[in-house]
Design a protein around this motif. Structure first.
Motif, short mmCIF file in Angstrom:
data_model
loop_
_atom_site.label_atom_id
_atom_site.label_comp_id
_atom_site.label_asym_id
_atom_site.label_seq_id
_atom_site.Cartn_x
_atom_site.Cartn_y
_atom_site.Cartn_z
N SER A 229 -64.41 84.50 62.60
CA SER A 229 -65.81 84.84 62.91
C SER A 229 -66.03 86.34 63.07
N VAL A 230 -64.97 87.10 63.32
CA VAL A 230 -65.14 88.54 63.55
C VAL A 230 -65.43 89.28 62.24
N VAL A 231 -65.02 88.67 61.12
CA VAL A 231 -65.18 89.32 59.81
C VAL A 231 -66.26 88.60 59.01
N ASP A 232 -67.17 89.37 58.43
CA ASP A 232 -68.17 88.81 57.50
C ASP A 232 -67.41 88.41 56.23
N GLU A 233 -67.14 87.12 56.09
CA GLU A 233 -66.25 86.66 55.02
C GLU A 233 -66.86 86.85 53.62
N ASP A 234 -68.18 86.67 53.52
CA ASP A 234 -68.84 86.90 52.23
C ASP A 234 -68.69 88.36 51.82
N ALA A 235 -68.89 89.24 52.80
CA ALA A 235 -68.76 90.68 52.52
C ALA A 235 -67.31 91.02 52.16
N LEU A 236 -66.37 90.34 52.80
CA LEU A 236 -64.95 90.59 52.51
C LEU A 236 -64.62 90.19 51.08
N VAL A 237 -65.05 89.00 50.68
CA VAL A 237 -64.80 88.53 49.31
C VAL A 237 -65.45 89.49 48.31
N ALA A 238 -66.68 89.88 48.60
CA ALA A 238 -67.40 90.78 47.69
C ALA A 238 -66.68 92.12 47.56
#
Ligand code: 8YV
Length: 308
Positions: A229-238
């Motif tokens: 939850s600490v990391v924006d996973e969509d932003a990470l993948v992008a």
């Protein structure tokens, strides 16, 4: 008569045996099976990631203690526990070394491409195809998000790899001698690696966002051994797809056990199924604390490691 205990997540066989000896243990399957025994349940043993779903907590009128087999409390409604006079315990200390080791392991794997090399050998490609060079880990500038017990243990290990240490937290810890950043984006900008070691919960949700990942940069590496939850996973993948982030080592995800398919195809990403504390030694020590906290509560004694 043994008291009734609800077990929400499997534990080590020795620990479950200890629980079975002391309690009538109800292993959760679904709400329909729980409801007929709900009124008798006075304690819960659960994992940090599993916590206690709100509908389960609401269904147990006699609940008095939640013993978490982990340090994360983000999946338990602590305010509701306080309101209902339900005690909550965790297992601090005993898992610190393993979680820190996992962070360093993920970092070394990501830098040196150890997963890629392993897959290369197993696929019989050695001698038949080229394999990319890795990157040096020693001396990388390490930024830590969350300088609690785990963050400090990660820093101590990283020092042996000649890594300068900086951190971001809700406050500065001058005693550590590590460089404090009040701004997370600046921490990411000035370092090669960002290791997430902060607690989950509303206060930290998605704070590693697109801007932070961009600041970490195309050669930067993100490591997460805390909470998805600490990391924006969509932003990470992008960011990984666009090449604006160099790589990642992830033990935790936003929607476990689901992992974005895109991550599974990336050679610059190392994935683990939330197992930073998953060693025989540590899980025994954690389970022992769960058993002893429960025993203390049912005996009316002081809890060993309470959070509520
Ligand atoms: C465990 C955890 O994997 O400590 C925590 O909060 O999430 C981990 O140590 C978990 O608690 C066991 O289910």
């Amino acid at each position: 008569m043994k008291p009734d205990l609800l077990l929400l997540e499997p534990m080590m066989p020795q620990i479950e045996t200890a629980l079975d000896n002391a309690y009538t243990v109800h292993r959760f399957t679904d709400m329909a099976a729980l409801l007929p025994v709900a009124a008798s349940i006075r304690g819960i043993a659960t994992g940090g990631g599993t916590g206690v779903p709100p509908d389960i907590m609401a269904a147990l009128p006699e609940l008095g203690i939640i013993a978490i087999n982990g340090i994360g409390t983000d999946a338990v409604d602590l305010d509701a526990a306080r309101r209902r006079n339900i005690r909550v315990t965790t297992t601090p200390g005993v898992l610190t070394a393993d979680v820190a080791d996992m962070a360093l392991g993920l970092l070394l794997m990501a830098c040196r491409g150890l997963g890629t090399g392993d897959r290369f050998v197993r696929a019989g490609l050695w001698g038949k195809a080229p394999i990319a060079l890795g990157h040096t880990a020693t001396g990388l500038r390490l930024g830590i998000l969350g300088l609690g017990q785990v963050g400090r243990a990660i820093a101590a290990r990283a020092r042996a790899f000649d890594m300068p240490i900086a951190y971001h937290d809700i406050r500065e810890f001058p005693d550590t001698g590590y460089r404090f950043y009040a701004d997370l984006t600046e921490l990411a900008r000035d370092n090669d690696v960002l290791v997430v070691a902060a607690s989950g919960g509303p206060q930290s949700r998605n704070i590693v966002n697109a801007q932070v990942l961009q600041a970490l940069g195309p050669d930067g590496i993100l490591i997460n051994v805390a909470r998805g939850s600490v990391v924006d996973e969509d932003a990470l993948v992008a960011a990984l797809q666009a090449g604006t982030l160099g790589g990642a080592g992830l033990d935790v995800f936003q929607h476990e056990p689901s992992v974005p398919d895109a991550l599974k195809t990336m050679d610059n990403v190392v994935l683990q199924p939330h197992r930073a504390s998953a060693t025989v030694e540590t899980r025994l020590a954690m389970g022992d604390l769960v058993v002893r906290n429960l025993a203390a509560w049912f005996a009316g004694e002081s809890l060993l490691t309470p959070v509520v």
